[in-house]
Design a protein around this motif. Structure first.
Motif, PDB file in Angstrom:
ATOM      1  N   GLY A 244      -0.310   9.340   2.464  1.00  0.00           N
ATOM      2  CA  GLY A 244      -0.779   7.949   2.402  1.00  0.00           C
ATOM      3  C   GLY A 244       0.364   6.975   2.588  1.00  0.00           C
ATOM      4  N   SER A 245       1.512   7.261   2.012  1.00  0.00           N
ATOM      5  CA  SER A 245       2.686   6.398   2.176  1.00  0.00           C
ATOM      6  C   SER A 245       3.163   6.376   3.623  1.00  0.00           C
ATOM      7  CB  SER A 245       3.826   6.874   1.277  1.00  0.00           C
ATOM      8  OG  SER A 245       3.494   6.740  -0.072  1.00  0.00           O
ATOM      9  N   VAL A 246       3.157   7.564   4.257  1.00  0.00           N
ATOM     10  CA  VAL A 246       3.598   7.650   5.654  1.00  0.00           C
ATOM     11  C   VAL A 246       2.643   6.892   6.570  1.00  0.00           C
ATOM     12  CG1 VAL A 246       3.937   9.240   7.588  1.00  0.00           C
ATOM     13  CG2 VAL A 246       4.870   9.793   5.335  1.00  0.00           C
ATOM     14  N   VAL A 247       1.343   7.055   6.354  1.00  0.00           N
ATOM     15  CA  VAL A 247       0.349   6.355   7.182  1.00  0.00           C
ATOM     16  C   VAL A 247       0.483   4.845   6.986  1.00  0.00           C
ATOM     17  CG1 VAL A 247      -2.122   5.940   7.490  1.00  0.00           C
ATOM     18  CG2 VAL A 247      -1.260   8.275   7.315  1.00  0.00           C
ATOM     19  N   ALA A 248       0.589   4.400   5.753  1.00  0.00           N
ATOM     20  CA  ALA A 248       0.724   2.967   5.492  1.00  0.00           C
ATOM     21  C   ALA A 248       2.018   2.424   6.096  1.00  0.00           C
ATOM     22  CB  ALA A 248       0.684   2.707   3.989  1.00  0.00           C
ATOM     23  N   GLY A 249       3.105   3.185   5.993  1.00  0.00           N
ATOM     24  CA  GLY A 249       4.365   2.765   6.607  1.00  0.00           C
ATOM     25  C   GLY A 249       4.264   2.688   8.118  1.00  0.00           C
ATOM     26  N   GLY A 250       3.587   3.666   8.719  1.00  0.00           N
ATOM     27  CA  GLY A 250       3.388   3.652  10.174  1.00  0.00           C
ATOM     28  C   GLY A 250       2.558   2.461  10.616  1.00  0.00           C
ATOM     29  N   LEU A 251       1.484   2.177   9.882  1.00  0.00           N
ATOM     30  CA  LEU A 251       0.659   1.009  10.204  1.00  0.00           C
ATOM     31  C   LEU A 251       1.454  -0.284  10.026  1.00  0.00           C
ATOM     32  CD1 LEU A 251      -2.757   2.034   8.628  1.00  0.00           C
ATOM     33  CD2 LEU A 251      -2.188   1.872  11.051  1.00  0.00           C
TER      34      LEU A 251
ATOM     35  N   ILE B  69       0.843  -1.205   0.000  1.00  0.00           N
ATOM     36  CA  ILE B  69       0.000   0.000   0.000  1.00  0.00           C
ATOM     37  C   ILE B  69       0.875   1.250   0.000  1.00  0.00           C
ATOM     38  CG2 ILE B  69      -1.645   1.352   1.361  1.00  0.00           C
ATOM     39  CD1 ILE B  69      -2.932  -1.306   2.213  1.00  0.00           C
ATOM     40  N   ALA B  70       1.940   1.256   0.804  1.00  0.00           N
ATOM     41  CA  ALA B  70       2.824   2.421   0.874  1.00  0.00           C
ATOM     42  C   ALA B  70       3.512   2.665  -0.465  1.00  0.00           C
ATOM     43  CB  ALA B  70       3.860   2.232   1.983  1.00  0.00           C
ATOM     44  N   LEU B  71       3.902   1.599  -1.143  1.00  0.00           N
ATOM     45  CA  LEU B  71       4.567   1.760  -2.432  1.00  0.00           C
ATOM     46  C   LEU B  71       3.603   2.238  -3.520  1.00  0.00           C
ATOM     47  CD1 LEU B  71       6.918  -1.371  -2.454  1.00  0.00           C
ATOM     48  CD2 LEU B  71       7.554   1.027  -2.097  1.00  0.00           C
ATOM     49  N   ASN B  72       2.340   1.861  -3.407  1.00  0.00           N
ATOM     50  CA  ASN B  72       1.356   2.227  -4.420  1.00  0.00           C
ATOM     51  C   ASN B  72       0.550   3.473  -4.058  1.00  0.00           C
ATOM     52  OD1 ASN B  72       2.047   0.069  -6.089  1.00  0.00           O
ATOM     53  ND2 ASN B  72       0.652  -1.313  -5.025  1.00  0.00           N
ATOM     54  N   ALA B  73       0.816   4.076  -2.911  1.00  0.00           N
ATOM     55  CA  ALA B  73       0.048   5.265  -2.500  1.00  0.00           C
ATOM     56  C   ALA B  73       0.375   6.427  -3.419  1.00  0.00           C
ATOM     57  CB  ALA B  73       0.371   5.614  -1.052  1.00  0.00           C
ATOM     58  N   SER B  74      -0.671   7.211  -3.702  1.00  0.00           N
ATOM     59  CA  SER B  74      -0.487   8.329  -4.626  1.00  0.00           C
ATOM     60  C   SER B  74       0.024   9.579  -3.924  1.00  0.00           C
ATOM     61  CB  SER B  74      -1.803   8.631  -5.346  1.00  0.00           C
ATOM     62  OG  SER B  74      -2.809   8.930  -4.387  1.00  0.00           O
ATOM     63  N   THR B  75      -0.144   9.662  -2.593  1.00  0.00           N
ATOM     64  CA  THR B  75       0.305  10.840  -1.857  1.00  0.00           C
ATOM     65  C   THR B  75       1.362  10.445  -0.837  1.00  0.00           C
ATOM     66  OG1 THR B  75      -1.367  10.618  -0.134  1.00  0.00           O
ATOM     67  CG2 THR B  75      -1.977  11.919  -2.088  1.00  0.00           C
ATOM     68  N   THR B  76       2.122  11.438  -0.427  1.00  0.00           N
ATOM     69  CA  THR B  76       3.145  11.214   0.596  1.00  0.00           C
ATOM     70  C   THR B  76       2.505  10.857   1.935  1.00  0.00           C
ATOM     71  OG1 THR B  76       4.559  12.807  -0.521  1.00  0.00           O
ATOM     72  CG2 THR B  76       5.134  12.238   1.735  1.00  0.00           C
TER      73      THR B  76
END
Length: 119
Positions: free
Chosen positions: A23-30, A14-21
């Motif tokens: 979204g990537s940070v939230v997915a990485g945190g999760l 999800i973090a790699l495919n997120a369109s916004t920064t």
């Protein structure tokens, strides 16, 4: 453990495919939180298994320990000892039975001895 690893993989994708920064940070945190949770659960299961294993080992060591005491008693009975010698040996044997077996020495990853901890 597998669920935690699966969640980690999902959040990385999800973090790699997120369109916004964001979204990537939230997915990485999760993903980091799920990895921490998986580690905690894994450690809990491993610790539980170690405790169960030590109890099982003690359960199966008890007959061997008892057979050693019986063998010592037979040796004392068959030996031609004076009453004083027999009393001294039996006193030592009874003290060994009362104190119980010694705990095995635990070592850490580097092979250094660690003090035994009460469990």
């Amino acid at each position: 453990m597998l669920t935690g690893f699966g969640l980690l993989v999902i959040f990385v994708v999800i973090a790699l495919n997120a369109s916004t920064t964001a979204g990537s940070v939230v997915a990485g945190g999760l993903g980091a939180v799920s990895a921490g949770l998986a580690g905690y659960v894994s450690r809990t299961f491993v610790k539980s298994q170690e405790v169960a294993s030590s109890h099982l080992r003690a359960y199966f060591d008890q007959p061997l320990e008892f057979s050693r005491y019986l063998a010592a008693e037979r040796l004392v009975a068959d030996a031609e000892l004076s009453q004083e010698q027999r009393a001294e040996i039996l006193t030592t044997l009874v003290q060994a039975i009362v104190t119980g077996p010694t705990a095995p020495v635990q070592t850490d990853i580097n092979g250094q001895q660690q003090p035994n901890r009460a469990q």
